[in-house]
Design a protein around this motif. Sequence first.
Motif, mmCIF file in Angstrom:
data_model
loop_
_atom_site.group_PDB
_atom_site.id
_atom_site.type_symbol
_atom_site.label_atom_id
_atom_site.label_comp_id
_atom_site.label_asym_id
_atom_site.label_seq_id
_atom_site.Cartn_x
_atom_site.Cartn_y
_atom_site.Cartn_z
ATOM 1 N N ASP A 113 0.709 -1.192 -0.450
ATOM 2 C CA ASP A 113 0.171 -0.240 -0.140
ATOM 3 C C ASP A 113 0.677 1.035 0.067
ATOM 4 O O ASP A 113 0.806 1.784 1.234
ATOM 5 C CB ASP A 113 -1.078 -0.369 1.494
ATOM 6 C CG ASP A 113 -2.118 1.015 1.387
ATOM 7 O OD1 ASP A 113 -1.985 2.131 0.414
ATOM 8 O OD2 ASP A 113 -2.629 0.607 1.848
ATOM 9 N N GLY A 145 0.789 4.985 -0.931
ATOM 10 C CA GLY A 145 -0.131 5.258 0.080
ATOM 11 C C GLY A 145 0.524 5.826 1.608
ATOM 12 O O GLY A 145 0.806 6.650 1.749
ATOM 13 N N LYS A 146 -0.012 4.486 1.491
ATOM 14 C CA LYS A 146 0.027 4.264 3.429
ATOM 15 C C LYS A 146 1.458 4.542 4.192
ATOM 16 O O LYS A 146 1.911 5.739 4.241
ATOM 17 C CB LYS A 146 -0.154 3.302 4.411
ATOM 18 C CG LYS A 146 -1.705 3.466 4.132
ATOM 19 C CD LYS A 146 -2.658 2.313 4.470
ATOM 20 C CE LYS A 146 -3.856 2.144 4.536
ATOM 21 N NZ LYS A 146 -4.909 1.013 5.380
ATOM 22 N N VAL A 147 2.443 3.792 2.841
ATOM 23 C CA VAL A 147 4.342 3.553 3.376
ATOM 24 C C VAL A 147 4.840 4.849 2.924
ATOM 25 O O VAL A 147 5.527 5.557 3.770
ATOM 26 C CB VAL A 147 4.744 2.581 2.158
ATOM 27 C CG1 VAL A 147 5.935 2.618 1.952
ATOM 28 C CG2 VAL A 147 3.998 1.227 3.018
ATOM 29 N N LYS A 148 4.555 5.665 1.593
ATOM 30 C CA LYS A 148 4.745 7.003 1.492
ATOM 31 C C LYS A 148 4.211 7.982 3.191
ATOM 32 O O LYS A 148 5.388 8.525 2.989
ATOM 33 C CB LYS A 148 4.050 7.517 -0.057
ATOM 34 C CG LYS A 148 5.378 8.691 0.026
ATOM 35 C CD LYS A 148 4.219 9.091 -1.358
ATOM 36 C CE LYS A 148 4.999 10.741 -2.697
ATOM 37 N NZ LYS A 148 5.270 11.607 -1.370
ATOM 38 N N ALA A 149 3.187 7.705 3.155
ATOM 39 C CA ALA A 149 2.786 8.943 4.775
ATOM 40 C C ALA A 149 3.347 8.243 5.935
ATOM 41 O O ALA A 149 3.544 9.321 6.492
ATOM 42 C CB ALA A 149 1.107 8.910 4.814
ATOM 43 N N LEU A 150 3.702 7.530 6.097
ATOM 44 C CA LEU A 150 4.430 6.353 7.095
ATOM 45 C C LEU A 150 6.242 8.011 6.580
ATOM 46 O O LEU A 150 6.892 7.832 7.656
ATOM 47 C CB LEU A 150 4.463 5.592 7.526
ATOM 48 C CG LEU A 150 5.402 5.012 8.556
ATOM 49 C CD1 LEU A 150 4.796 5.593 9.588
ATOM 50 C CD2 LEU A 150 5.323 3.095 7.949
ATOM 51 N N SER A 188 6.231 11.134 6.757
ATOM 52 C CA SER A 188 5.896 12.008 7.846
ATOM 53 C C SER A 188 6.632 11.673 9.565
ATOM 54 O O SER A 188 6.519 12.308 10.981
ATOM 55 C CB SER A 188 3.952 11.643 8.797
ATOM 56 O OG SER A 188 3.875 9.463 8.618
ATOM 57 N N SER A 189 7.907 10.534 9.708
ATOM 58 C CA SER A 189 8.461 10.072 10.532
ATOM 59 C C SER A 189 9.922 10.047 10.788
ATOM 60 O O SER A 189 10.138 11.254 9.527
ATOM 61 C CB SER A 189 8.940 8.214 10.735
ATOM 62 O OG SER A 189 7.106 7.938 10.429
ATOM 63 N N ASN A 249 7.865 -0.161 12.375
ATOM 64 C CA ASN A 249 8.243 1.177 13.346
ATOM 65 C C ASN A 249 9.881 1.106 12.486
ATOM 66 O O ASN A 249 11.335 1.679 12.804
ATOM 67 C CB ASN A 249 8.669 1.224 14.299
ATOM 68 C CG ASN A 249 6.630 1.691 13.969
ATOM 69 O OD1 ASN A 249 6.078 1.875 14.395
ATOM 70 N ND2 ASN A 249 6.579 0.996 16.058
ATOM 71 N N LYS A 276 11.904 4.008 13.390
ATOM 72 C CA LYS A 276 10.860 5.462 13.529
ATOM 73 C C LYS A 276 11.373 5.572 14.911
ATOM 74 O O LYS A 276 10.919 5.360 16.048
ATOM 75 C CB LYS A 276 9.627 5.019 13.978
ATOM 76 C CG LYS A 276 8.551 6.268 14.053
ATOM 77 C CD LYS A 276 6.741 5.540 13.027
ATOM 78 C CE LYS A 276 6.413 7.002 12.939
ATOM 79 N NZ LYS A 276 4.837 6.963 13.733
#
Length: 140
Positions: free
Chosen positions: A25, A27-32, A35-36, A123, A139
């Motif tokens: 996924d 989109g979710k991985v890129k956002a994580l 944002s970290s 993480n 993370k």
Amino acid sequence: MKKTIFFLVITSLFLSSCKTSPVADFGKVKALIESSTWLLQDENGTVVSYNDQEVSMNFINDNGLQAVGFAGCNRYFSAVTLLPESMKFANPGSTMMACPEMDGEKAFLDLLTQVNTYEVSGNELKLFHDKIVLLRFKKK
């Protein structure tokens, strides 16, 4: 002594592990990823630090994705290409502070230029060259 330990950490990460499948996924991985704050780990999962400051990576998306952080003596920056199946860093630039032990920082920045894929699991962010783990972050 710290130079030797940092260099051994980088070398041991380079020689360990294998890559698994591409990102499911994106989109979710890129956002994580974006944002970290990511902290470099050694092979035992211990955060690597130099002069009481953690070696780190953040991603910022301002006119293109960039990685920025602390490399052991200097702050660094690099353009990043992030796709579902690959991640590549341009030749990183850095501030020009002089420190007594620069080998670990040089090894870290050199490894960034060899990265061609990645994996996010929980993480943890692993950066690979083909199936070889080059760098492992957790993370913050």
